[in-house]
Design a protein around this motif. Structure first.
Motif, PDB file in Angstrom:
ATOM      1  N   UNK A  28      -7.672  24.748 -13.615  1.00 40.38           N
ATOM      2  CA  UNK A  28      -8.161  23.518 -13.473  1.00 40.38           C
ATOM      3  C   UNK A  28      -6.673  22.083 -13.424  1.00 40.38           C
ATOM      4  N   UNK A  29      -5.687  22.359 -14.073  1.00 41.02           N
ATOM      5  CA  UNK A  29      -4.696  21.542 -13.978  1.00 41.02           C
ATOM      6  C   UNK A  29      -4.124  21.591 -13.225  1.00 41.02           C
ATOM      7  N   UNK A  30      -3.597  22.751 -12.616  1.00 42.12           N
ATOM      8  CA  UNK A  30      -2.759  22.900 -10.827  1.00 42.12           C
ATOM      9  C   UNK A  30      -3.875  22.240 -10.022  1.00 42.12           C
ATOM     10  N   UNK A  31      -5.135  23.149  -9.845  1.00 39.91           N
ATOM     11  CA  UNK A  31      -5.650  22.172  -8.876  1.00 39.91           C
ATOM     12  C   UNK A  31      -6.085  20.685  -8.974  1.00 39.91           C
ATOM     13  N   UNK A  32      -6.626  20.148 -10.330  1.00 40.85           N
ATOM     14  CA  UNK A  32      -6.380  18.653  -9.948  1.00 40.85           C
ATOM     15  C   UNK A  32      -4.791  17.891  -9.434  1.00 40.85           C
ATOM     16  N   UNK A  33      -3.909  18.579  -9.925  1.00 43.73           N
ATOM     17  CA  UNK A  33      -2.657  18.360  -9.065  1.00 43.73           C
ATOM     18  C   UNK A  33      -2.749  17.720  -8.298  1.00 43.73           C
ATOM     19  N   UNK A  34      -3.281  19.625  -6.787  1.00 42.96           N
ATOM     20  CA  UNK A  34      -3.274  19.247  -5.669  1.00 42.96           C
ATOM     21  C   UNK A  34      -3.900  18.719  -5.365  1.00 42.96           C
ATOM     22  N   UNK A  35      -5.111  18.328  -5.605  1.00 37.98           N
ATOM     23  CA  UNK A  35      -5.772  17.521  -5.329  1.00 37.98           C
ATOM     24  C   UNK A  35      -5.821  15.613  -4.449  1.00 37.98           C
ATOM     25  N   UNK A  36      -5.351  15.431  -6.008  1.00 43.04           N
ATOM     26  CA  UNK A  36      -4.689  14.605  -6.476  1.00 43.04           C
ATOM     27  C   UNK A  36      -3.170  14.254  -4.796  1.00 43.04           C
ATOM     28  N   UNK A  51     -10.598   5.389  -0.587  1.00 44.89           N
ATOM     29  CA  UNK A  51      -9.956   4.443  -1.185  1.00 44.89           C
ATOM     30  C   UNK A  51      -8.770   5.686  -1.051  1.00 44.89           C
ATOM     31  N   UNK A  52      -8.131   6.855  -1.397  1.00 47.00           N
ATOM     32  CA  UNK A  52      -7.213   7.888  -0.981  1.00 47.00           C
ATOM     33  C   UNK A  52      -6.351   7.143   0.468  1.00 47.00           C
ATOM     34  N   UNK A  53      -8.050   7.530   0.885  1.00 48.34           N
ATOM     35  CA  UNK A  53      -7.538   7.442   2.505  1.00 48.34           C
ATOM     36  C   UNK A  53      -7.447   6.429   3.714  1.00 48.34           C
ATOM     37  N   UNK A  54      -7.843   5.647   2.659  1.00 47.31           N
ATOM     38  CA  UNK A  54      -7.137   4.419   3.661  1.00 47.31           C
ATOM     39  C   UNK A  54      -8.475   3.861   4.386  1.00 47.31           C
ATOM     40  N   UNK A  55      -9.327   4.064   4.562  1.00 46.93           N
ATOM     41  CA  UNK A  55     -10.969   4.136   4.966  1.00 46.93           C
ATOM     42  C   UNK A  55     -10.910   4.233   6.423  1.00 46.93           C
ATOM     43  N   UNK A  98      -1.143  11.986  -0.829  1.00 46.38           N
ATOM     44  CA  UNK A  98      -0.616  12.459   0.106  1.00 46.38           C
ATOM     45  C   UNK A  98      -0.648  11.988   1.920  1.00 46.38           C
ATOM     46  N   UNK A  99      -2.337  12.152   2.089  1.00 42.29           N
ATOM     47  CA  UNK A  99      -2.361  11.646   3.105  1.00 42.29           C
ATOM     48  C   UNK A  99      -2.845  10.679   3.461  1.00 42.29           C
ATOM     49  N   UNK A 100      -3.041   9.909   2.226  1.00 43.05           N
ATOM     50  CA  UNK A 100      -3.103   7.542   1.860  1.00 43.05           C
ATOM     51  C   UNK A 100      -2.041   7.624   3.252  1.00 43.05           C
ATOM     52  N   UNK A 106       1.094  -1.346  -0.269  1.00 41.66           N
ATOM     53  CA  UNK A 106      -0.019  -0.140  -0.073  1.00 41.66           C
ATOM     54  C   UNK A 106       0.947   1.070   0.238  1.00 41.66           C
ATOM     55  N   UNK A 107       2.506   1.061   0.783  1.00 38.18           N
ATOM     56  CA  UNK A 107       2.895   2.260   0.482  1.00 38.18           C
ATOM     57  C   UNK A 107       3.610   2.564  -0.169  1.00 38.18           C
ATOM     58  N   UNK A 108       4.132   1.299  -0.662  1.00 38.10           N
ATOM     59  CA  UNK A 108       4.695   1.865  -2.158  1.00 38.10           C
ATOM     60  C   UNK A 108       3.605   2.004  -3.263  1.00 38.10           C
ATOM     61  N   UNK A 109       2.151   1.653  -3.523  1.00 40.98           N
ATOM     62  CA  UNK A 109       1.920   2.499  -4.235  1.00 40.98           C
ATOM     63  C   UNK A 109       1.664   3.627  -3.967  1.00 40.98           C
ATOM     64  N   UNK A 110       1.472   3.867  -2.981  1.00 35.93           N
ATOM     65  CA  UNK A 110       0.942   5.895  -2.562  1.00 35.93           C
ATOM     66  C   UNK A 110       2.578   6.554  -3.393  1.00 35.93           C
ATOM     67  N   UNK A 111       3.449   5.821  -3.532  1.00 34.74           N
ATOM     68  CA  UNK A 111       4.817   6.545  -3.542  1.00 34.74           C
ATOM     69  C   UNK A 111       5.057   6.708  -5.098  1.00 34.74           C
ATOM     70  N   UNK A 112       4.284   5.481  -5.827  1.00 36.88           N
ATOM     71  CA  UNK A 112       4.371   5.652  -7.127  1.00 36.88           C
ATOM     72  C   UNK A 112       3.700   6.598  -7.156  1.00 36.88           C
ATOM     73  N   UNK A 113       2.374   6.620  -7.326  1.00 35.13           N
ATOM     74  CA  UNK A 113       1.641   7.452  -6.912  1.00 35.13           C
ATOM     75  C   UNK A 113       1.589   8.753  -7.539  1.00 35.13           C
ATOM     76  N   UNK A 114       2.580   9.463  -6.278  1.00 32.03           N
ATOM     77  CA  UNK A 114       2.566  10.600  -6.192  1.00 32.03           C
ATOM     78  C   UNK A 114       4.373  10.829  -7.209  1.00 32.03           C
TER      79      UNK A 114
END
Length: 382
Positions: A85-93, A309-313, A98-100, A54-62
């Protein structure tokens, strides 16, 4: 004792508003042992491989998000699309993922990442330090929060304002612009103010209480060295960020790291606030408090599939987490379903849209007061 009309109205207020309080006037009709037995045996397994995945997936996504963000400024689209649009989308995800990562570091502090304390603390120190969290310092104060949840005298965080009786007169704090300003202030500065000044934490005799001073009254003598280790790790990360800014530029650092970091801080305060702030949840004085009732003074909330899902429930399995904090997040949903039939009325879940719930509960839960002056169970009041 004669109950005044005002006290009687205060006692009836939650049910008239549609809220159903926890039945905490009596002890729960179950024990921690009975709750533990209801949970399938495999839910107690802490797999370093699965947690690490789970941690590795988060790091790869980041890493993928950071890489993708490097193309935003050069993208052949209007400037307003980039910034609107583009920067806010990046910041959101990036903030969500990162919260995960923060949640996994939090699990390390609870020893839920693996069976090894060395692995747990090693991973937690790295993950939380990269998010500018003093790992050991917060681990120790957070453990005391779990040990004293719902106690007005000893809980470590989100200690509400206490009043001896319900106030029915007008107060400036009821005005929505002031409520909104205070809420936004909490979401932006609440986390660093808690770390640096113990804002919203329990009172101590020392004038300046924080999470960086090894001699802070938050910590015991045996914890001081670990607090210092956390401080050194943070200094190292800050130095690394300074060097990175020297290479990539401060504007890049702000867009790529600082804004997502603030989003993580926002989610941390938002999630924690809503977990422990609800009209149906009590707080207790020392005369009434016990660990089980305190641990149950929290609520599960649904943030939708993406955020859950992003916050691991961490939002929708928080009741289970407070009962059994060494359980990994990937077993908490199954365990929650096993606990519900036994918990009955003691289990609280709120499925209102999160923004609506946040505003309503922030307005309804301004302070706590007992139904009858001097009683040991206090409820949130408007």
């Amino acid at each position: 004792m004669v109950t005044t009309r005002r006290q009687s109205l205060a006692a009836r207020q939650p049910r008239e508003a549609g809220w159903v309080r926890q039945p905490c006037e009596q002890k729960p009709p179950f024990t921690v042992g009975q709750l533990r037995k209801a949970i399938p045996a495999h839910c107690w397994q802490r797999s370093v491989v699965r947690s690490g995945a789970y941690l590795a997936l988060d790091v790869l996504l980041l890493a993928a998000l950071v890489y993708a963000s490097s193309f935003i400024d050069a993208a052949p689209v209007p400037t307003y699309v980039k910034w609107g649009l583009l920067w806010p989308l990046y910041w959101f995800f990036a903030g969500g993922v990162g919260t995960g990562c923060w949640v996994i570091g939090h699990e390390c502090g609870h020893q839920a990442f693996s069976e090894s304390q060395a692995i747990n603390d090693g991973v937690g120190l790295v993950v939380h330090s990269l998010l500018l969290v003093p790992y050991y310092s917060w681990k120790h104060s957070h453990r005391r929060h779990h040990s004293n949840t719902g106690s007005l005298a000893k809980d470590e965080v989100f200690v509400p304002t206490i009043r001896e009786e319900v106030s029915n007169g007008f107060e400036w704090g009821q005005l929505w612009p002031l409520r909104l300003a205070k809420l936004l202030f909490s979401f932006t500065l609440g986390w660093p103010l808690y770390l640096f000044f113990n804002v919203s934490g329990r009172p101590y005799d020392k004038a300046w209480v924080n999470h960086f001073d090894p001699w802070s009254p938050i910590f015991s003598k045996r914890e001081r060295v670990e607090v210092l280790v956390s401080d050194v790790a943070l200094v190292g990360v800050l130095f690394g960020l300074r060097q990175l800014a020297g290479v990539m530029g401060w504007a890049w650092l702000v867009k790529t790291y600082v804004v997502p970091y603030m989003i993580v801080n926002f989610w941390l305060v938002f999630i924690t606030l809503l977990q422990h702030t609800h009209p149906e949840l009590p707080h207790y004085t020392d005369d009434e408090w016990d660990w089980l009732r305190g641990a149950l003074a929290t609520v599960d909330r649904d943030y939708g599939w993406l955020l859950n899902t992003m916050h691991h429930h961490i939002q929708d399995t928080h009741v289970c987490h407070h009962l059994f904090s060494t359980m990994p997040h990937y077993h908490a949903q199954e365990a929650t379903e096993a606990l519900k039939p036994i918990l009955g009325e003691w289990y609280k879940r709120d499925d209102r849209p999160i923004l609506k719930a946040c505003w309503q509960d922030w307005s309804l839960c301004r302070y706590v007061a007992p139904d009858t002056p001097g009683a040991g169970i206090l409820w949130f009041r408007k």
